[in-house]
Design a protein around this motif. Structure first.
Motif, mmCIF file in Angstrom:
data_model
loop_
_atom_site.group_PDB
_atom_site.id
_atom_site.type_symbol
_atom_site.label_atom_id
_atom_site.label_comp_id
_atom_site.label_asym_id
_atom_site.label_seq_id
_atom_site.Cartn_x
_atom_site.Cartn_y
_atom_site.Cartn_z
ATOM 1 N N GLN A 48 0.834 -1.204 0.000
ATOM 2 C CA GLN A 48 0.000 0.000 0.000
ATOM 3 C C GLN A 48 0.867 1.253 0.000
ATOM 4 O OE1 GLN A 48 -3.459 0.108 -0.273
ATOM 5 N NE2 GLN A 48 -2.971 2.228 -0.705
ATOM 6 N N TYR A 49 1.930 1.225 0.765
ATOM 7 C CA TYR A 49 2.855 2.364 0.809
ATOM 8 C C TYR A 49 3.456 2.621 -0.574
ATOM 9 C CZ TYR A 49 6.995 5.107 1.869
ATOM 10 O OH TYR A 49 7.960 6.072 1.870
ATOM 11 N N ILE A 50 3.873 1.561 -1.251
ATOM 12 C CA ILE A 50 4.457 1.694 -2.582
ATOM 13 C C ILE A 50 3.427 2.245 -3.562
ATOM 14 C CG2 ILE A 50 5.405 0.388 -4.538
ATOM 15 C CD1 ILE A 50 6.723 -1.443 -2.411
ATOM 16 N N GLN A 51 2.207 1.759 -3.495
ATOM 17 C CA GLN A 51 1.147 2.259 -4.376
ATOM 18 C C GLN A 51 0.866 3.738 -4.121
ATOM 19 O OE1 GLN A 51 -2.147 -0.373 -3.674
ATOM 20 N NE2 GLN A 51 -1.411 -1.912 -5.109
ATOM 21 N N ASP A 52 0.799 4.117 -2.855
ATOM 22 C CA ASP A 52 0.551 5.522 -2.511
ATOM 23 C C ASP A 52 1.684 6.415 -3.000
ATOM 24 O OD1 ASP A 52 -1.797 4.723 -1.308
ATOM 25 O OD2 ASP A 52 -1.005 4.879 0.753
ATOM 26 N N ALA A 53 2.924 5.964 -2.840
ATOM 27 C CA ALA A 53 4.069 6.752 -3.274
ATOM 28 C C ALA A 53 4.057 6.901 -4.797
ATOM 29 C CB ALA A 53 5.367 6.084 -2.816
ATOM 30 N N GLU A 54 3.736 5.838 -5.505
ATOM 31 C CA GLU A 54 3.667 5.913 -6.966
ATOM 32 C C GLU A 54 2.560 6.866 -7.423
ATOM 33 O OE1 GLU A 54 4.467 5.227 -10.995
ATOM 34 O OE2 GLU A 54 5.649 4.848 -9.207
ATOM 35 N N LYS A 55 1.431 6.825 -6.733
ATOM 36 C CA LYS A 55 0.309 7.717 -7.069
ATOM 37 C C LYS A 55 0.722 9.169 -6.855
ATOM 38 C CE LYS A 55 -4.558 8.504 -5.992
ATOM 39 N NZ LYS A 55 -5.677 8.092 -5.156
ATOM 40 N N GLN A 56 1.363 9.466 -5.729
ATOM 41 C CA GLN A 56 1.803 10.839 -5.447
ATOM 42 C C GLN A 56 2.841 11.289 -6.467
ATOM 43 O OE1 GLN A 56 3.210 10.968 -1.437
ATOM 44 N NE2 GLN A 56 1.184 11.372 -0.596
ATOM 45 N N ARG A 57 3.739 10.377 -6.844
ATOM 46 C CA ARG A 57 4.775 10.726 -7.815
ATOM 47 C C ARG A 57 4.162 11.073 -9.160
ATOM 48 N NH1 ARG A 57 7.767 8.514 -11.714
ATOM 49 N NH2 ARG A 57 6.802 6.486 -11.566
ATOM 50 N N THR A 58 3.176 10.311 -9.603
ATOM 51 C CA THR A 58 2.585 10.569 -10.907
ATOM 52 C C THR A 58 1.693 11.815 -10.882
ATOM 53 O OG1 THR A 58 0.782 9.016 -10.445
ATOM 54 C CG2 THR A 58 2.672 8.163 -11.649
ATOM 55 N N GLN A 59 1.119 12.132 -9.733
ATOM 56 C CA GLN A 59 0.262 13.316 -9.631
ATOM 57 C C GLN A 59 1.059 14.615 -9.609
ATOM 58 O OE1 GLN A 59 -2.188 12.667 -6.192
ATOM 59 N NE2 GLN A 59 -3.671 11.432 -7.308
ATOM 60 N N THR A 60 2.301 14.543 -9.180
ATOM 61 C CA THR A 60 3.109 15.754 -9.084
ATOM 62 C C THR A 60 3.845 16.069 -10.386
ATOM 63 O OG1 THR A 60 4.990 14.521 -8.166
ATOM 64 C CG2 THR A 60 3.450 15.549 -6.609
ATOM 65 N N LYS A 61 3.740 15.223 -11.379
ATOM 66 C CA LYS A 61 4.410 15.476 -12.669
ATOM 67 C C LYS A 61 3.657 16.468 -13.486
ATOM 68 C CE LYS A 61 7.085 11.348 -13.350
ATOM 69 N NZ LYS A 61 7.367 10.248 -14.210
#
Length: 61
Positions: A48-61
């Protein structure tokens, strides 16, 4: 730390730093048997942590 240039800098002598990094990498590898000892709840939390981090990373691009 980027150590890609160390082999070029140390061609004429032993590269103790690179050797140490390789040794640490080999000692830190986990096997499938190691993962069997990890509680499923912890694996789920990590996923879940990895999924959340990936989501935040893609949203900040």
């Amino acid at each position: 730390m980027n150590t890609d240039d160390l082999p070029d800098l140390n061609k004429s002598r032993d590269n103790w730093f690179l050797d140490l990094m390789k040794q640490a990498d080999a000692e830190a590898r986990y096997t499938a048997d190691d993962l069997k000892c990890v509680p499923p709840e912890l694996l789920a939390e990590l996923a879940q942590y990895i999924q959340d981090a990936e989501k935040q990373r893609t949203q900040t691009k």
